[in-house]
Scaffold this active site. Structure first.
Site, PDB file in Angstrom:
ATOM      1  N   ASP A   1       0.829  -1.217   0.000  1.00  0.00           N
ATOM      2  CA  ASP A   1       0.000   0.000   0.000  1.00  0.00           C
ATOM      3  C   ASP A   1       0.855   1.255   0.000  1.00  0.00           C
ATOM      4  OD1 ASP A   1      -2.435  -1.199  -0.050  1.00  0.00           O
ATOM      5  OD2 ASP A   1      -2.921  -0.881   2.067  1.00  0.00           O
TER       6      ASP A   1
ATOM      7  N   ASP B   1      -0.141  -0.434   5.795  1.00  0.00           N
ATOM      8  CA  ASP B   1      -1.303  -1.060   5.196  1.00  0.00           C
ATOM      9  C   ASP B   1      -2.552  -0.341   5.697  1.00  0.00           C
ATOM     10  OD1 ASP B   1      -1.904  -3.004   3.336  1.00  0.00           O
ATOM     11  OD2 ASP B   1      -2.465  -4.484   4.833  1.00  0.00           O
TER      12      ASP B   1
ATOM     13  N   LYS C   1      -6.536  -0.075   6.157  1.00  0.00           N
ATOM     14  CA  LYS C   1      -7.674  -0.993   6.222  1.00  0.00           C
ATOM     15  C   LYS C   1      -8.937  -0.232   6.589  1.00  0.00           C
ATOM     16  CE  LYS C   1      -5.199  -4.752   5.658  1.00  0.00           C
ATOM     17  NZ  LYS C   1      -5.280  -5.484   4.389  1.00  0.00           N
TER      18      LYS C   1
END
Length: 346
Positions: free
Chosen positions: A252, A265, A267
């Site tokens: 990411d 990352d 989310k």
DNA sequence: GGATCCTTCTTCTTCTTC
């Protein structure tokens, strides 16, 4: 019941009893004080002692007690019940927790001089060439998906069936697609904001502020406090491949979070995930990306830390879960186990 | 142009008094 479940139950019982006894002793003290000093009528004396407790003050305590309650629905009991309804769960042998070959997370042959990894320039963005390596190089997501524990599969399947019972097949499909759509939109929105964080003051020029779809405004508000601590973005949505171990993925983001270089990352989640343990296999995913990046010639730096940011739609503050180099190393070992398991099954 | 790939998510609690 397995040993780890038993230990977890015992731990929860201990936690609950500690909290309950604390609450009980306070309630008793409060009740004694109330009844001995006030001129209450005999009729009111009979009212519940709970009425004298400041319920607002203890609401979070109460929640913590009930949330740590030991459920009668252990996986074993649930399996037993569901086996009658859905049929038996297919179990595979428990995988070894230690990888057979402990590949290093850091590539010692690719250590760089400090000056080489200075900030500056546009972030790396290696696009995945579609069709390339098809079938030969598995992805991180695929490996994690295909090596999930039977327990994990059981809970997911149970959840899926429950949702289908509520929403119907089509409704569930739409619901899932919507979750994916929001996740993708959120990623795009974060990426469009990220380059601004390389400036001295993030987003200082309002004219440059990109349009954010209204459906992800809450998520963006949720991560605002995290983005303030992100600087020096070096990679965005970029392909990483472990050249020796033969797997790939798309990272990411690689950036400094509070001055520490991290694989990040992003989310989205409907449920609150205040603890790292709530993120299931996400830490393994991050560790896998860290290892891949450190063994990919396209990147001239090494990363040891990770960050998982869980954002919420209602705009409540996201939970940033930092992974220290020690933690990344631990998850790296667990990732290697899963990778070996995947390879053995092929 | 069509098919495929990598992602995007989903789980491990639902008490019963006032």
């Amino acid at each position: 019941m397995r040993l780890h479940q038993l230990l977890r139950c015992a731990q929860r019982v201990e936690e609950s009893s500690r909290v309950v006894s604390g609450l009980f002793s306070h309630c008793t003290r409060t009740s004694v004080n109330t009844f001995s000093t006030s001129n209450v009528s005999p009729a009111r004396k009979k009212s519940s002692p709970y009425s004298s407790v400041d319920s607002g003050r203890y609401s979070s305590l109460f929640k913590s007690v009930v949330s740590h309650r030991v459920s009668a629905q252990t996986p074993d009991i649930l399996e037993e019940q569901d086996a009658q309804i859905y049929g038996p769960v297919i179990k595979s042998p428990t995988p070894s927790k230690v990888p057979k070959i402990l590949h290093p997370l850091i590539n010692q042959d690719r250590l760089f001089e400090f000056g080489e990894t200075e900030l500056g320039g546009a972030p790396t963005r290696i696009i995945l060439r579609r069709g390339q390596d098809r079938g030969s190089v598995p992805s991180v997501t695929r490996i994690l998906q295909e090596t999930m524990s039977p327990e994990q599969q059981f809970y997911l399947e149970r959840w899926r069936r429950k949702m289908i019972a509520q929403l119907g097949e089509d409704g569930f499909k739409e619901y899932s697609q919507n979750l994916f759509r929001q996740g993708k939109l959120f990623h795009t929105a974060v990426e469009s904001v990220l380059p601004l964080t390389t400036k001295e003051v993030p987003g200082e020029d309002p004219e440059e502020a990109p349009e954010v779809p209204s459906s992800v405004e809450g998520y963006m508000e949720s991560v605002r406090h995290v983005l303030e601590d992100v600087r020096g973005v070096r990679a965005i949505e970029s392909r990483v491949q472990h050249e020796k171990l033969g797997y790939l993925g798309i990272v990411d983001c690689v950036a400094l979070y509070r001055g520490v270089l991290c694989v990040i990352d992003w989310k989205t989640s409907e449920r609150s995930k205040p603890f790292l343990s709530n993120t299931y296999d996400n830490p393994l995913q991050v560790a896998a990306y860290v290892g891949a990046l450190n063994n990919d010639v396209n990147y001239n730096y090494q990363v040891e830390n990770g960050l998982i940011v869980v954002a919420y739609k209602d705009g409540s503050p996201a939970h940033p879960h930092t992974l220290s180099s020690e933690q990344v190393l631990q998850y790296w070992e667990r990732w290697l186990v899963r990778l070996e398991e995947y390879t053995e099954r092929r």
